[in-house]
Design a protein around this motif. Structure first.
Motif, short mmCIF file in Angstrom:
data_model
loop_
_atom_site.label_atom_id
_atom_site.label_comp_id
_atom_site.label_asym_id
_atom_site.label_seq_id
_atom_site.Cartn_x
_atom_site.Cartn_y
_atom_site.Cartn_z
N GLU A 45 0.76 -1.35 -0.08
CA GLU A 45 -0.05 -0.07 0.07
C GLU A 45 0.88 1.48 -0.14
N ASP A 46 1.54 1.20 -1.06
CA ASP A 46 2.47 2.45 -1.24
C ASP A 46 2.09 3.55 -2.11
N ASN A 47 1.50 3.47 -3.28
CA ASN A 47 0.94 4.40 -4.06
C ASN A 47 -0.21 3.91 -4.80
N VAL A 48 -0.77 4.88 -5.48
CA VAL A 48 -1.92 4.59 -6.35
C VAL A 48 -2.01 5.48 -7.53
N GLY A 49 -2.08 4.80 -8.53
CA GLY A 49 -1.74 5.76 -9.88
C GLY A 49 -0.48 6.38 -9.93
N CYS A 56 0.68 5.70 4.31
CA CYS A 56 0.72 4.47 3.53
C CYS A 56 0.86 3.51 4.52
N GLY A 57 0.79 2.27 3.68
CA GLY A 57 1.05 1.21 4.66
C GLY A 57 0.15 0.33 4.90
N LEU A 58 0.28 -1.25 5.46
CA LEU A 58 -0.84 -1.95 5.67
C LEU A 58 -1.61 -1.52 6.90
N VAL A 59 -0.68 -0.92 7.79
CA VAL A 59 -1.31 -0.52 9.11
C VAL A 59 -2.47 0.30 8.93
N ALA A 60 -2.37 1.40 8.39
CA ALA A 60 -3.04 2.67 8.06
C ALA A 60 -4.30 2.14 7.32
#
Length: 234
Positions: A45-49, A56-60
């Motif tokens: 889960e670092d960037n989108v588009g 960022c990240g799985l925790v958030a």
């Protein structure tokens, strides 16, 4: 129950201490806009588009998003969500000039959209969630009820069941509790102390009886280095 009455959500079989999960975040990004694009530790889960996600990240990304509306005797009961996070987290770990970006719903667990107009230091649900739990069953503070609850009151809760715990065989609970100057109730520490103390006491009694029944033979002091001849000839 005397105010404040604390409202917690409890999750079971949820391993927030999993190595990959815990590492998927970047604390520097939470504090300063200068680290906004430093998301290499946040995969997947670092960037989108091609644009960085903040935070960022799985925790958030897996932020708890069930909501509760309370009524008492058919009258609305307000839940105060201010001050539910640690002051040190709000003041030090989360920046007042860092705002959510590209943070959208979409998590298979649940996920929650953050208001892009509110800085991360004021997103207290997020701050509480980002302090990961050490055990698979844990509670996190949802809010506080600042009025007394009397015996005989009828409390009703309207729950929006958004957070998916079925995918990992988890459970959710809603807990109302109070606290005192000694803190809140936690059976785990008391049970752990009594268990370890009982084991230590049992071992002490066992070794004492063993020593009395069959004492160890004392060693021969002639073999001590300072009692032996330095020349070794005698």
């Amino acid at each position: 129950m005397k105010n404040p009455v604390y409202v917690y959500y409890q999750l079971e079989n949820y391993y927030q201490n999993h190595r990959r999960y815990v590492k998927s975040r970047h604390d520097g990004q939470l504090r300063s806009p200068e680290d906004e694009h430093d998301v290499k530790s946040c995969v997947p889960e670092d960037n989108v588009g091609g644009e960085s996600i903040v935070p960022c990240g799985l925790v958030a990304w897996s932020l708890f998003n069930d909501t509760y509306d309370f009524t008492r005797n058919n009258q609305k009961l307000s839940v105060n969500k201010k001050g539910i996070s640690w002051a040190s987290d709000r003041d030090s770990k989360f920046g007042k000039n860092v705002f959510p970006k590209n943070f959208q719903k979409g998590s298979p667990i649940g996920g929650k959209s953050l208001d892009p107009k509110i800085p991360l230091s004021e997103q207290e649900d997020l701050i509480v969630w980002m302090r990961t739990a050490a055990l698979p069953t844990f509670r996190k503070l949802y809010g506080k009820i600042d009025t007394d609850l009397e015996a005989g009151d009828t409390i009703e809760v309207l729950l929006q069941n958004n957070y998916n715990t079925y995918s990992f065989n988890g459970k959710k609970k809603l807990v109302l509790s109070t606290t005192s100057w000694l803190g809140g109730r936690n059976d785990f520490l008391g049970i752990a102390y009594l268990t370890i103390g009982s084991i230590c006491l049992s071992l002490a009694v066992f070794f004492s009886v063993l020593y009395l029944a069959k004492p160890r033979q004392l060693g021969d002091p002639s073999y001590l280095s300072w009692n032996r001849s330095p020349g070794g000839g005698r």
